[in-house]
Design a protein around this motif. Structure first.
Motif, PDB file in Angstrom:
ATOM      1  N   LYS A  95       0.831  -1.208   0.000  1.00 33.77           N
ATOM      2  CA  LYS A  95       0.000   0.000   0.000  1.00 33.77           C
ATOM      3  C   LYS A  95       0.861   1.251   0.000  1.00 33.77           C
ATOM      4  O   LYS A  95       0.529   2.231  -0.650  1.00 33.77           O
ATOM      5  N   ARG A  96       1.956   1.208   0.729  1.00 34.08           N
ATOM      6  CA  ARG A  96       2.836   2.368   0.802  1.00 34.08           C
ATOM      7  C   ARG A  96       3.384   2.715  -0.584  1.00 34.08           C
ATOM      8  O   ARG A  96       3.389   3.870  -0.978  1.00 34.08           O
ATOM      9  N   VAL A  97       3.808   1.706  -1.311  1.00 37.69           N
ATOM     10  CA  VAL A  97       4.358   1.934  -2.649  1.00 37.69           C
ATOM     11  C   VAL A  97       3.280   2.490  -3.573  1.00 37.69           C
ATOM     12  O   VAL A  97       3.518   3.443  -4.323  1.00 37.69           O
ATOM     13  N   ALA A  98       2.089   1.915  -3.506  1.00 40.51           N
ATOM     14  CA  ALA A  98       0.997   2.377  -4.365  1.00 40.51           C
ATOM     15  C   ALA A  98       0.614   3.820  -4.038  1.00 40.51           C
ATOM     16  O   ALA A  98       0.435   4.638  -4.950  1.00 40.51           O
ATOM     17  N   MET A 100       2.510   6.103  -2.631  1.00 47.36           N
ATOM     18  CA  MET A 100       3.606   6.999  -3.025  1.00 47.36           C
ATOM     19  C   MET A 100       3.582   7.250  -4.542  1.00 47.36           C
ATOM     20  O   MET A 100       3.808   8.375  -4.988  1.00 47.36           O
ATOM     21  N   LEU A 101       3.283   6.209  -5.307  1.00 52.47           N
ATOM     22  CA  LEU A 101       3.165   6.395  -6.760  1.00 52.47           C
ATOM     23  C   LEU A 101       2.004   7.325  -7.099  1.00 52.47           C
ATOM     24  O   LEU A 101       2.145   8.228  -7.939  1.00 52.47           O
ATOM     25  N   LEU A 102       0.866   7.113  -6.448  1.00 46.21           N
ATOM     26  CA  LEU A 102      -0.282   7.992  -6.679  1.00 46.21           C
ATOM     27  C   LEU A 102       0.034   9.424  -6.281  1.00 46.21           C
ATOM     28  O   LEU A 102      -0.327  10.370  -7.000  1.00 46.21           O
ATOM     29  N   LEU A 103       0.700   9.598  -5.164  1.00 48.30           N
ATOM     30  CA  LEU A 103       1.087  10.939  -4.724  1.00 48.30           C
ATOM     31  C   LEU A 103       2.003  11.606  -5.737  1.00 48.30           C
ATOM     32  O   LEU A 103       1.793  12.773  -6.097  1.00 48.30           O
ATOM     33  N   ASN A 104       2.994  10.880  -6.223  1.00 48.96           N
ATOM     34  CA  ASN A 104       3.920  11.449  -7.203  1.00 48.96           C
ATOM     35  C   ASN A 104       3.207  11.813  -8.500  1.00 48.96           C
ATOM     36  O   ASN A 104       3.425  12.898  -9.053  1.00 48.96           O
ATOM     37  N   PHE A 105       2.363  10.921  -9.010  1.00 50.24           N
ATOM     38  CA  PHE A 105       1.634  11.214 -10.246  1.00 50.24           C
ATOM     39  C   PHE A 105       0.692  12.400 -10.072  1.00 50.24           C
ATOM     40  O   PHE A 105       0.623  13.278 -10.934  1.00 50.24           O
ATOM     41  N   PHE A 106      -0.025  12.447  -8.950  1.00 52.48           N
ATOM     42  CA  PHE A 106      -0.951  13.547  -8.701  1.00 52.48           C
ATOM     43  C   PHE A 106      -0.208  14.879  -8.603  1.00 52.48           C
ATOM     44  O   PHE A 106      -0.621  15.878  -9.187  1.00 52.48           O
ATOM     45  N   THR A 107       0.888  14.890  -7.858  1.00 52.15           N
ATOM     46  CA  THR A 107       1.647  16.122  -7.679  1.00 52.15           C
ATOM     47  C   THR A 107       2.222  16.623  -9.000  1.00 52.15           C
ATOM     48  O   THR A 107       2.109  17.809  -9.321  1.00 52.15           O
ATOM     49  N   VAL A 108       2.803  15.741  -9.767  1.00 56.64           N
ATOM     50  CA  VAL A 108       3.382  16.146 -11.050  1.00 56.64           C
ATOM     51  C   VAL A 108       2.289  16.615 -12.009  1.00 56.64           C
ATOM     52  O   VAL A 108       2.445  17.631 -12.697  1.00 56.64           O
ATOM     53  N   ALA A 109       1.168  15.902 -12.056  1.00 59.18           N
ATOM     54  CA  ALA A 109       0.093  16.268 -12.988  1.00 59.18           C
ATOM     55  C   ALA A 109      -0.514  17.625 -12.638  1.00 59.18           C
ATOM     56  O   ALA A 109      -0.729  18.457 -13.534  1.00 59.18           O
TER      57      ALA A 109
END
Length: 127
Positions: A95-98, A100-109
């Protein structure tokens, strides 16, 4: 000799030596957010009008567009750093990895969308 308990040394459960760097980045972005937000508030207060045309022409000026871009980058990076700490503290395993990936994609987008909007106005999009 190292610090910590002997079982902790055997398992390698010591400091990862990364916390101070993350803490420092949060403090630097917090300072830049404060400075740039104050600039933004005072710049808005000095504007003659708040209609679309006035704000559009103000943002076409490089003295307004560049600090706005810096504000966007600083705010979104600070946002990412803060939520990373929350995710690391409360989520474990895959869950942590998922998250973190969602956070990174959301922030960049979202940051890219805001930067694109500012650049579009700054480089002369039709009013």
């Amino acid at each position: 000799m190292g610090s910590g308990t002997s079982i902790g040394r055997v398992r390698g459960l010591g400091s990862a030596k990364e916390g101070a760097h993350h803490w420092w980045r949060q403090r630097v972005t917090a300072g830049s957010n404060l400075f740039l937000t104050l600039w933004f508030v005072f710049a808005l207060l000095r504007m003659p009008g708040y209609d679309y045309a006035s704000v559009h022409s103000w943002l076409q000026n490089s003295w307004a567009a560049v600090p706005m871009l810096l504000l966007i980058v600083s705010v979104f990076y600070h946002f990412r750093l803060g939520l990373q700490v929350v995710i690391e503290d409360y989520q474990h395993g895959e869950k942590r990895v998922a998250y973190m990936l969602l956070l990174n994609f959301f922030t960049v987008a979202t940051a890219a969308t805001a930067i694109f909007a500012i650049l579009k106005v700054a480089f002369g999009a039709a009013a």
